[in-house]
Design a protein around this motif. Structure first.
Motif, mmCIF file in Angstrom:
data_model
loop_
_atom_site.group_PDB
_atom_site.id
_atom_site.type_symbol
_atom_site.label_atom_id
_atom_site.label_comp_id
_atom_site.label_asym_id
_atom_site.label_seq_id
_atom_site.Cartn_x
_atom_site.Cartn_y
_atom_site.Cartn_z
ATOM 1 N N SER A 22 -22.916 -24.240 2.101
ATOM 2 C CA SER A 22 -21.958 -25.354 2.127
ATOM 3 C C SER A 22 -21.494 -25.658 3.543
ATOM 4 O O SER A 22 -21.367 -26.820 3.931
ATOM 5 C CB SER A 22 -20.751 -25.044 1.246
ATOM 6 O OG SER A 22 -21.135 -25.044 -0.097
ATOM 7 N N GLU A 23 -21.247 -24.616 4.317
ATOM 8 C CA GLU A 23 -20.829 -24.806 5.713
ATOM 9 C C GLU A 23 -21.933 -25.490 6.522
ATOM 10 O O GLU A 23 -21.666 -26.411 7.302
ATOM 11 C CB GLU A 23 -20.486 -23.452 6.326
ATOM 12 C CG GLU A 23 -20.014 -23.534 7.754
ATOM 13 C CD GLU A 23 -19.705 -22.169 8.344
ATOM 14 O OE1 GLU A 23 -19.691 -22.080 9.576
ATOM 15 O OE2 GLU A 23 -19.505 -21.197 7.594
ATOM 16 N N TYR A 25 -24.245 -27.388 5.315
ATOM 17 C CA TYR A 25 -24.347 -28.758 4.825
ATOM 18 C C TYR A 25 -23.305 -29.638 5.508
ATOM 19 O O TYR A 25 -23.602 -30.767 5.912
ATOM 20 C CB TYR A 25 -24.188 -28.814 3.300
ATOM 21 C CG TYR A 25 -24.142 -30.232 2.791
ATOM 22 C CD1 TYR A 25 -25.312 -30.970 2.645
ATOM 23 C CD2 TYR A 25 -22.932 -30.855 2.512
ATOM 24 C CE1 TYR A 25 -25.276 -32.289 2.221
ATOM 25 C CE2 TYR A 25 -22.889 -32.165 2.081
ATOM 26 C CZ TYR A 25 -24.061 -32.885 1.939
ATOM 27 O OH TYR A 25 -24.022 -34.188 1.531
ATOM 28 N N GLN A 26 -22.079 -29.138 5.632
ATOM 29 C CA GLN A 26 -21.029 -29.921 6.286
ATOM 30 C C GLN A 26 -21.382 -30.193 7.751
ATOM 31 O O GLN A 26 -21.159 -31.296 8.263
ATOM 32 C CB GLN A 26 -19.665 -29.225 6.175
ATOM 33 C CG GLN A 26 -19.128 -29.156 4.762
ATOM 34 C CD GLN A 26 -19.070 -30.506 4.063
ATOM 35 O OE1 GLN A 26 -18.667 -31.507 4.642
ATOM 36 N NE2 GLN A 26 -19.492 -30.537 2.810
ATOM 37 N N ASP A 27 -21.947 -29.197 8.430
ATOM 38 C CA ASP A 27 -22.400 -29.404 9.813
ATOM 39 C C ASP A 27 -23.494 -30.461 9.866
ATOM 40 O O ASP A 27 -23.494 -31.329 10.740
ATOM 41 C CB ASP A 27 -22.923 -28.094 10.415
ATOM 42 C CG ASP A 27 -21.831 -27.070 10.661
ATOM 43 O OD1 ASP A 27 -20.631 -27.451 10.663
ATOM 44 O OD2 ASP A 27 -22.175 -25.886 10.848
ATOM 45 N N ARG A 29 -24.024 -32.844 7.695
ATOM 46 C CA ARG A 29 -23.408 -34.133 7.340
ATOM 47 C C ARG A 29 -22.773 -34.780 8.570
ATOM 48 O O ARG A 29 -22.964 -35.971 8.836
ATOM 49 C CB ARG A 29 -22.361 -33.864 6.254
ATOM 50 C CG ARG A 29 -21.713 -35.052 5.652
ATOM 51 C CD ARG A 29 -20.821 -34.593 4.487
ATOM 52 N NE ARG A 29 -19.994 -35.682 4.045
ATOM 53 C CZ ARG A 29 -18.693 -35.794 4.284
ATOM 54 N NH1 ARG A 29 -18.059 -34.846 4.920
ATOM 55 N NH2 ARG A 29 -18.019 -36.840 3.862
ATOM 56 N N LYS A 30 -22.036 -33.986 9.341
ATOM 57 C CA LYS A 30 -21.397 -34.494 10.566
ATOM 58 C C LYS A 30 -22.444 -34.911 11.599
ATOM 59 O O LYS A 30 -22.328 -35.960 12.230
ATOM 60 C CB LYS A 30 -20.472 -33.435 11.148
ATOM 61 C CG LYS A 30 -19.242 -33.193 10.309
ATOM 62 C CD LYS A 30 -18.430 -32.028 10.839
ATOM 63 C CE LYS A 30 -17.315 -31.663 9.861
ATOM 64 N NZ LYS A 30 -16.671 -30.405 10.236
ATOM 65 N N ILE A 45 -19.814 -35.633 -0.027
ATOM 66 C CA ILE A 45 -19.028 -34.505 0.475
ATOM 67 C C ILE A 45 -19.725 -33.191 0.158
ATOM 68 O O ILE A 45 -19.792 -32.293 0.991
ATOM 69 C CB ILE A 45 -17.605 -34.533 -0.112
ATOM 70 C CG1 ILE A 45 -16.859 -35.749 0.437
ATOM 71 C CG2 ILE A 45 -16.855 -33.241 0.193
ATOM 72 C CD1 ILE A 45 -15.517 -35.993 -0.199
ATOM 73 N N ASP A 46 -20.271 -33.083 -1.039
ATOM 74 C CA ASP A 46 -20.992 -31.879 -1.448
ATOM 75 C C ASP A 46 -22.484 -32.150 -1.428
ATOM 76 O O ASP A 46 -22.930 -33.269 -1.715
ATOM 77 C CB ASP A 46 -20.569 -31.456 -2.858
ATOM 78 C CG ASP A 46 -19.100 -31.073 -2.920
ATOM 79 O OD1 ASP A 46 -18.642 -30.356 -2.020
ATOM 80 O OD2 ASP A 46 -18.422 -31.510 -3.866
#
Length: 82
Positions: A22-23, A25-27, A29-30, A45-46
């Motif tokens: 998840s972490e 993925y967030q990186d 995404r940004k 978001i997910d």
């Protein structure tokens, strides 16, 4: 050696991959938002994919408006997991 093979050979590494997925993925995404110039809100978001789907070379999501995003996400996930 493929990441999937590394994870198969090391149960602790597979657990770690699941924990940081998840972490990562967030990186991704940004980073994708920065590289495409699209707002961060343009992307889910997910992660729309499970850890298993992201490691499956034969898995091909439906081609849609997120194609570029997904390519960047998968590339970033693989880099983050190394």
């Amino acid at each position: 050696m493929l990441l999937k093979e590394d994870l198969t050979e090391s149960p602790s590494l597979k657990k770690y991959f699941s924990e940081v997925f998840s972490e990562c993925y967030q990186d991704a995404r940004k980073q994708t938002s920065l590289e495409t110039g699209l707002s961060l809100d343009s992307f889910p978001i997910d992660s729309p994919f499970t850890t298993d789907e992201s490691l499956n070379q034969d898995y091909l999501p439906k081609l849609d408006s997120y194609l570029l995003f997904l390519i960047c996400v998968f590339a970033s996930l693989l880099l983050c997991a190394k």
